[in-house]
Design a protein around this motif. Structure first.
Motif, mmCIF file in Angstrom:
data_model
loop_
_atom_site.group_PDB
_atom_site.id
_atom_site.type_symbol
_atom_site.label_atom_id
_atom_site.label_comp_id
_atom_site.label_asym_id
_atom_site.label_seq_id
_atom_site.Cartn_x
_atom_site.Cartn_y
_atom_site.Cartn_z
ATOM 1 N N UNK A 1 0.832 -1.205 0.000
ATOM 2 C CA UNK A 1 0.000 0.000 0.000
ATOM 3 C C UNK A 1 0.869 1.260 0.000
ATOM 4 N N UNK A 2 2.146 1.116 -0.267
ATOM 5 C CA UNK A 2 3.088 2.231 -0.152
ATOM 6 C C UNK A 2 2.980 3.199 -1.325
ATOM 7 N N UNK A 3 3.503 4.421 -1.098
ATOM 8 C CA UNK A 3 3.527 5.443 -2.149
ATOM 9 C C UNK A 3 4.569 5.158 -3.214
ATOM 10 N N UNK A 4 5.527 4.298 -2.901
ATOM 11 C CA UNK A 4 6.631 4.025 -3.822
ATOM 12 C C UNK A 4 6.758 2.523 -4.048
ATOM 13 N N UNK A 5 7.425 2.130 -5.133
ATOM 14 C CA UNK A 5 7.680 0.702 -5.361
ATOM 15 C C UNK A 5 8.634 0.155 -4.303
ATOM 16 N N UNK A 6 8.541 -1.141 -4.040
ATOM 17 C CA UNK A 6 9.381 -1.792 -3.047
ATOM 18 C C UNK A 6 10.079 -3.012 -3.646
ATOM 19 N N UNK A 7 11.382 -3.060 -3.493
ATOM 20 C CA UNK A 7 12.152 -4.243 -3.887
ATOM 21 C C UNK A 7 12.072 -5.257 -2.741
ATOM 22 N N UNK A 8 11.846 -6.522 -3.088
ATOM 23 C CA UNK A 8 11.605 -7.558 -2.082
ATOM 24 C C UNK A 8 12.799 -8.496 -1.948
ATOM 25 N N UNK A 9 13.279 -8.664 -0.708
ATOM 26 C CA UNK A 9 14.259 -9.691 -0.350
ATOM 27 C C UNK A 9 13.590 -10.645 0.638
ATOM 28 N N UNK A 10 13.991 -11.916 0.608
ATOM 29 C CA UNK A 10 13.394 -12.909 1.496
ATOM 30 C C UNK A 10 14.486 -13.757 2.138
ATOM 31 N N UNK A 11 14.276 -14.076 3.412
ATOM 32 C CA UNK A 11 15.150 -15.004 4.129
ATOM 33 C C UNK A 11 14.276 -16.087 4.763
#
Length: 219
Positions: free
Chosen positions: A85-95
């Protein structure tokens, strides 16, 4: 008479000098100043991530019903999704890290078992994809099989990570979740069907999935 004229001249000079002081002060008063305070415009970051999910080990491929849907896979997890729901794009990392449930004598395999073998083993892997809607059923395109380049095997020991899997879209100007702002994820895999040491209710796994979201430029 001369003294009076001299005194008048001195007074005139004093008066002239005195008259210039207000003028100088008046020029200084024409100056104006402004204080500019700078603030950092930070984006609104809002992401929803489920705090809990369930996974079922189903060696005999019995029907398991979740949300009214029947599934006969050997590893089944409840539907889960990340939503941006953010105003900007988000890069996703997962652990991803995992362990065998306390009291169980099963083991976690590092590669598919294909259901064969005599040891009580299960292969569990994590999968996440990007989606256009929040539909967790028909619209999610899960991979047909395990792919080491796209999935994370759940094994004891050091956590496994994937960096920059994809970028979740920023919300729309209307504040709605945009297409590509959804990320369904699941646990899948397989298990040895009939091990020498039979499966029992004590068997199970605990899996922890940690997400890292990095905001990037809106443009």
């Amino acid at each position: 008479m001369k003294r009076k004229r001299l005194l008048c001249a001195v007074l005139a000079l004093v008066l002239l000098f005195s008259a210039q002081l207000p003028a100088a002060a008046s020029n200084k008063g024409n100056q104006r100043s402004i204080i500019i305070t700078a603030r950092c415009r930070l984006p609104v970051i809002r992401v929803t991530v489920p705090s809990y999910a369930s996974v079922y080990i189903n060696p005999l491929k019995l029907p398991v019903y979740i949300d009214g849907e029947s599934d006969t896979d050997q590893i089944i997890s409840t539907p889960s999704m990340v939503i941006n729901y953010s105003e900007v794009p988000l890069v996703v990392d997962v652990e991803v890290s995992g362990s065998v449930k306390e009291g169980s004598n099963m083991t976690l395999a590092s590669s598919p078992t294909n259901g064969a073998g005599s040891d009580k083993r299960a292969f569990v892997y994590f999968e996440i994809v990007q989606a256009e809607t929040d539909d967790l059923t028909d619209d999610v395109e899960w991979a047909p099989a395990y792919d080491a380049a796209k999935h994370l095997a759940v094994i004891p020991g050091a956590p496994k990570t994937m960096k920059q899997i994809f970028t979740l879209s920023a919300r729309t100007l209307d504040g709605e979740v945009a297409e590509g702002g959804y990320a369904p994820f699941r646990l899948s895999g397989d298990a040895v069907k009939t091990p020498a040491n039979a499966w029992n209710s004590k068997d199970g796994v605990n899996v922890t999935v940690a997400f890292t979201f990095t905001p990037i430029s809106y443009s």
